[in-house]
Write a protein that holds these residues in place. Structure first.
Motif, PDB file in Angstrom:
ATOM      1  N   SER A  79      -8.060  10.805   5.070  1.00  0.00           N
ATOM      2  CA  SER A  79      -8.001  11.694   6.224  1.00  0.00           C
ATOM      3  C   SER A  79      -7.473  10.918   7.435  1.00  0.00           C
ATOM      4  CB  SER A  79      -9.418  12.222   6.479  1.00  0.00           C
ATOM      5  OG  SER A  79      -9.448  12.833   7.723  1.00  0.00           O
ATOM      6  N   SER A  80      -6.299  11.313   7.909  1.00  0.00           N
ATOM      7  CA  SER A  80      -5.722  10.650   9.085  1.00  0.00           C
ATOM      8  C   SER A  80      -4.737  11.612   9.742  1.00  0.00           C
ATOM      9  CB  SER A  80      -4.998   9.364   8.668  1.00  0.00           C
ATOM     10  OG  SER A  80      -4.255   8.874   9.754  1.00  0.00           O
ATOM     11  N   GLY A  81      -5.097  12.093  10.916  1.00  0.00           N
ATOM     12  CA  GLY A  81      -4.320  13.131  11.599  1.00  0.00           C
ATOM     13  C   GLY A  81      -2.877  12.760  11.862  1.00  0.00           C
ATOM     14  N   ALA A  82      -2.595  11.465  12.040  1.00  0.00           N
ATOM     15  CA  ALA A  82      -1.229  11.046  12.341  1.00  0.00           C
ATOM     16  C   ALA A  82      -0.470  10.657  11.074  1.00  0.00           C
ATOM     17  CB  ALA A  82      -1.252   9.868  13.305  1.00  0.00           C
ATOM     18  N   GLY A  83      -1.096  10.862   9.913  1.00  0.00           N
ATOM     19  CA  GLY A  83      -0.492  10.384   8.676  1.00  0.00           C
ATOM     20  C   GLY A  83      -0.842   8.929   8.443  1.00  0.00           C
ATOM     21  N   ILE A  84      -0.246   8.335   7.427  1.00  0.00           N
ATOM     22  CA  ILE A  84      -0.557   6.931   7.120  1.00  0.00           C
ATOM     23  C   ILE A  84       0.726   6.146   6.864  1.00  0.00           C
ATOM     24  CG2 ILE A  84      -2.863   7.351   6.185  1.00  0.00           C
ATOM     25  CD1 ILE A  84      -1.663   7.271   3.362  1.00  0.00           C
ATOM     26  N   ALA A  85       0.593   4.818   7.004  1.00  0.00           N
ATOM     27  CA  ALA A  85       1.697   3.918   6.670  1.00  0.00           C
ATOM     28  C   ALA A  85       1.212   2.998   5.558  1.00  0.00           C
ATOM     29  CB  ALA A  85       2.102   3.112   7.890  1.00  0.00           C
ATOM     30  N   VAL A  86       1.929   3.001   4.450  1.00  0.00           N
ATOM     31  CA  VAL A  86       1.516   2.204   3.294  1.00  0.00           C
ATOM     32  C   VAL A  86       2.498   1.039   3.135  1.00  0.00           C
ATOM     33  CG1 VAL A  86       1.069   2.267   0.809  1.00  0.00           C
ATOM     34  CG2 VAL A  86       0.706   4.331   2.198  1.00  0.00           C
ATOM     35  N   PRO A  87       2.003  -0.213   3.103  1.00  0.00           N
ATOM     36  CA  PRO A  87       2.924  -1.339   2.916  1.00  0.00           C
ATOM     37  C   PRO A  87       3.622  -1.234   1.560  1.00  0.00           C
ATOM     38  CG  PRO A  87       0.684  -2.090   3.407  1.00  0.00           C
ATOM     39  CD  PRO A  87       0.602  -0.624   3.204  1.00  0.00           C
ATOM     40  N   LEU A  88       4.928  -1.525   1.549  1.00  0.00           N
ATOM     41  CA  LEU A  88       5.688  -1.378   0.301  1.00  0.00           C
ATOM     42  C   LEU A  88       6.142  -2.718  -0.284  1.00  0.00           C
ATOM     43  CD1 LEU A  88       8.008   1.732   1.016  1.00  0.00           C
ATOM     44  CD2 LEU A  88       5.978   1.647  -0.438  1.00  0.00           C
ATOM     45  N   SER A  89       5.658  -3.829   0.294  1.00  0.00           N
ATOM     46  CA  SER A  89       6.065  -5.133  -0.258  1.00  0.00           C
ATOM     47  C   SER A  89       5.747  -5.167  -1.750  1.00  0.00           C
ATOM     48  CB  SER A  89       5.290  -6.273   0.406  1.00  0.00           C
ATOM     49  OG  SER A  89       5.565  -6.261   1.755  1.00  0.00           O
ATOM     50  N   GLY A  90       6.745  -5.432  -2.536  1.00  0.00           N
ATOM     51  CA  GLY A  90       6.536  -5.537  -3.989  1.00  0.00           C
ATOM     52  C   GLY A  90       6.426  -4.193  -4.690  1.00  0.00           C
ATOM     53  N   VAL A  91       6.561  -3.093  -3.943  1.00  0.00           N
ATOM     54  CA  VAL A  91       6.449  -1.755  -4.567  1.00  0.00           C
ATOM     55  C   VAL A  91       7.857  -1.225  -4.838  1.00  0.00           C
ATOM     56  CG1 VAL A  91       5.626   0.623  -4.250  1.00  0.00           C
ATOM     57  CG2 VAL A  91       4.298  -1.305  -3.330  1.00  0.00           C
ATOM     58  N   GLY A  92       8.107  -0.814  -6.070  1.00  0.00           N
ATOM     59  CA  GLY A  92       9.442  -0.314  -6.436  1.00  0.00           C
ATOM     60  C   GLY A  92       9.643   1.141  -6.053  1.00  0.00           C
ATOM     61  N   PHE A  93      10.869   1.607  -6.245  1.00  0.00           N
ATOM     62  CA  PHE A  93      11.256   2.972  -5.867  1.00  0.00           C
ATOM     63  C   PHE A  93      10.399   4.027  -6.573  1.00  0.00           C
ATOM     64  CE2 PHE A  93      13.935   6.712  -6.864  1.00  0.00           C
ATOM     65  CZ  PHE A  93      14.102   7.187  -5.581  1.00  0.00           C
ATOM     66  N   GLU A  94      10.169   3.824  -7.880  1.00  0.00           N
ATOM     67  CA  GLU A  94       9.412   4.828  -8.651  1.00  0.00           C
ATOM     68  C   GLU A  94       8.005   4.999  -8.080  1.00  0.00           C
ATOM     69  OE1 GLU A  94      10.120   6.915 -11.058  1.00  0.00           O
ATOM     70  OE2 GLU A  94      12.225   6.291 -10.880  1.00  0.00           O
ATOM     71  N   ASP A  95       7.353   3.890  -7.813  1.00  0.00           N
ATOM     72  CA  ASP A  95       5.970   3.977  -7.314  1.00  0.00           C
ATOM     73  C   ASP A  95       5.925   4.559  -5.900  1.00  0.00           C
ATOM     74  OD1 ASP A  95       4.783   3.150  -9.611  1.00  0.00           O
ATOM     75  OD2 ASP A  95       4.826   1.023  -9.075  1.00  0.00           O
ATOM     76  N   ALA A  96       6.924   4.203  -5.085  1.00  0.00           N
ATOM     77  CA  ALA A  96       6.964   4.781  -3.729  1.00  0.00           C
ATOM     78  C   ALA A  96       7.165   6.291  -3.828  1.00  0.00           C
ATOM     79  CB  ALA A  96       8.094   4.138  -2.921  1.00  0.00           C
ATOM     80  N   SER A  97       7.991   6.717  -4.766  1.00  0.00           N
ATOM     81  CA  SER A  97       8.231   8.153  -4.929  1.00  0.00           C
ATOM     82  C   SER A  97       6.970   8.859  -5.394  1.00  0.00           C
ATOM     83  CB  SER A  97       9.356   8.402  -5.954  1.00  0.00           C
ATOM     84  OG  SER A  97      10.526   7.764  -5.532  1.00  0.00           O
ATOM     85  N   ARG A  98       6.293   8.248  -6.353  1.00  0.00           N
ATOM     86  CA  ARG A  98       5.059   8.876  -6.859  1.00  0.00           C
ATOM     87  C   ARG A  98       4.032   9.033  -5.730  1.00  0.00           C
ATOM     88  NH1 ARG A  98       3.297   9.549 -11.441  1.00  0.00           N
ATOM     89  NH2 ARG A  98       1.249   8.653 -11.051  1.00  0.00           N
ATOM     90  N   LEU A  99       3.942   8.016  -4.927  1.00  0.00           N
ATOM     91  CA  LEU A  99       3.003   8.063  -3.802  1.00  0.00           C
ATOM     92  C   LEU A  99       3.383   9.178  -2.818  1.00  0.00           C
ATOM     93  CD1 LEU A  99       0.578   6.306  -3.264  1.00  0.00           C
ATOM     94  CD2 LEU A  99       2.069   4.697  -2.061  1.00  0.00           C
ATOM     95  N   SER A 100       4.655   9.477  -2.757  1.00  0.00           N
ATOM     96  CA  SER A 100       5.135  10.448  -1.771  1.00  0.00           C
ATOM     97  C   SER A 100       4.920  11.891  -2.189  1.00  0.00           C
ATOM     98  CB  SER A 100       6.637  10.258  -1.517  1.00  0.00           C
ATOM     99  OG  SER A 100       6.878   8.966  -1.056  1.00  0.00           O
ATOM    100  N   TYR A 101       5.016  12.181  -3.506  1.00  0.00           N
ATOM    101  CA  TYR A 101       4.932  13.610  -3.850  1.00  0.00           C
ATOM    102  C   TYR A 101       4.397  13.919  -5.250  1.00  0.00           C
ATOM    103  CZ  TYR A 101       9.554  12.456  -5.777  1.00  0.00           C
ATOM    104  OH  TYR A 101      10.593  11.861  -6.442  1.00  0.00           O
ATOM    105  N   ALA A 102       4.041  12.906  -6.044  1.00  0.00           N
ATOM    106  CA  ALA A 102       3.556  13.233  -7.395  1.00  0.00           C
ATOM    107  C   ALA A 102       2.103  13.718  -7.345  1.00  0.00           C
ATOM    108  CB  ALA A 102       3.677  12.013  -8.303  1.00  0.00           C
ATOM    109  N   LEU A 103       1.699  14.408  -8.407  1.00  0.00           N
ATOM    110  CA  LEU A 103       0.310  14.893  -8.495  1.00  0.00           C
ATOM    111  C   LEU A 103      -0.584  13.814  -9.104  1.00  0.00           C
ATOM    112  CD1 LEU A 103       0.824  18.512  -9.928  1.00  0.00           C
ATOM    113  CD2 LEU A 103       0.657  17.789  -7.536  1.00  0.00           C
TER     114      LEU A 103
END
Ligand code: GTP
Ligand code: ZN
Length: 368
Positions: A79-103
């Motif tokens: 819960s964060s009214g302004a949204g969140i920022a997740v560090p992506l160091s070492g995180v690939g495109f697939e995982d960033a995408s999943r975090l963005s919109y996967a169920l």
């Protein structure tokens, strides 16, 4: 007419700068968003390929982050009214995408409050009809690797907003319609994106009395193809018929597909709805609020048609308050229904229970 002696192409307006930034994001290019303290290179994940993602992470020495909006964060259990920022160091495109919109994704282990400028980035994504999932990193002012990228002052978004209400009529002409006979189509150009909007004038409404008005948001699936998943097609036909029965009126057909999220996101949300998620939660999985529509265009269009008092055909309380906020008097509200089917029942029930639409609770809550 332009006065040639004073006219130059040296300046752009905030509105033009915002539209250019929108185009850059849609092409998968970073935009440099800046305020007086710092500048951030921002990419829209929705338009990024794995190769661009890797290029960006190299360019910012793997110090990139992922901005996720408040609704998406909430779906991830944060819960964060302004949204969140997740560090992506070492995180690939697939995982960033999943975090963005996967169920059914695990919440991020690490996150922080996003930079304030990211509210402007999310607003850009909204204008661009893209998911509000942005990859970003702080960069030095003279960073050469982003030298060719568009730079945008975060303030420009606020300034450009004024353009939402600036329209002119560029064409009006008769178009006979199968169901209601003669109608006049009025085309308006302007707004932030300079997209054309239309009004359909039925009969000859008297602008000295409250004018019957229907405000309809585009629904390609329902309006054009008879989709059974919503009531829009029926509401479009019935809305026009009501205007005719009322002795004339105006239907504003607003370019705000998918409650303002665009056809791409609406179809993605349908994919989630097929798995049993309701229309509001499906949009939230993609990062969207319950309704992204705005009505400044509607207010401006009514103004250009000399309409200040209306009888509004709608079941949606937001439309009433938006017109009133824009100085249009809604003297009466009349309902406009479509057929209730097994396919649209859950959708209508959700609109009634979660978005306060004035629908028949008895009929809609009866089990099918
Ligand atoms: N995101 C999303 N948009 C949808 C969905 N179903 C329909 N829409 C959109 O919802 C909007 C419905 O527009 P309207 O019929 O004007 O509005 P309304 O909010 O139902 O209000 P009234 O019809 O005036 O009572 C259109 O933009 C559709 O494209 C859905 O499941 N998800
Ligand atoms: Zn629809």
């Amino acid at each position: 007419m332009l006065k040639s002696a004073h006219f130059t192409f040296q300046h752009t307006t905030a509105q033009m700068d915002v539209e250019r930034a929108v185009a850059e994001l849609r092409f998968g290019r970073p935009v440099i968003l800046k305020d007086n303290k710092r500048q951030l290179a921002v990419l829209a994940l929705d338009c990024v390929t794995p190769a661009i993602y890797d290029l960006f992470s190299q360019a910012v020495d793997d110090q990139h982050r992922l901005f996720l909006s408040a609704p998406r964060a909430a779906r991830l259990g944060v819960s964060s009214g302004a949204g969140i920022a997740v560090p992506l160091s070492g995180v690939g495109f697939e995982d960033a995408s999943r975090l963005s919109y996967a169920l059914d994704v695990e919440p991020p282990q690490e996150w922080c409050q996003p930079d304030q400028i990211m509210a402007s980035a999310a607003e850009l994504a909204r204008n661009a009809l893209l998911l509000p999932a942005m990859i970003y990193a702080e960069i030095e002012p003279d960073e050469p690797r982003f030298g060719a990228c568009l730079r945008l002052d975060a303030d420009a978004l606020g300034q450009a907003s004024e353009a939402r209400q600036i329209f002119e009529i560029i064409a009006r002409t008769q178009v006979p319609l199968k169901e209601i006979g003669d109608a006049e189509f009025v085309v308006f150009r302007g707004g932030l994106a300079q997209r054309d909007q239309i009004a359909i004038v039925v009969g000859k409404p008297d602008t000295n009395s409250p004018v019957p008005v229907r405000i309809h948001s585009s629904c390609i699936t329902g309006d054009l193809f008879g989709s059974l998943k919503c009531d829009c097609g029926d509401q479009l036909c019935n809305g026009l018929a009501h205007l005719k029965e009322a002795g004339g009126g105006v239907l504003l057909y607003l370019d705000q597909e998918g409650r303002g999220t665009g056809i791409g996101s609406k179809m993605r949300a349908y994919g989630y709805q097929h798995l049993g998620i309701d229309t509001i939660d499906a949009d939230a999985e993609l990062g969207f609020e319950a309704d992204h529509r705005r009505y400044e265009a509607a207010v401006a269009m009514l103004g250009l048609l000399s309409i200040s008092r209306t009888v509004l055909f709608t079941n949606n309380p937001t439309k009433i308050s938006a017109l009133r906020a824009g100085g249009i008097h809604v003297e009466e509200r009349k309902p406009v229904f479509g057929d209730i089917t097994a396919e649209n029942m859950n959708y209508l029930r959700t609109k009634m229970l979660r978005a306060d639409h004035m629908l028949d609770i008895e009929t809609l809550t009866r089990p099918c």
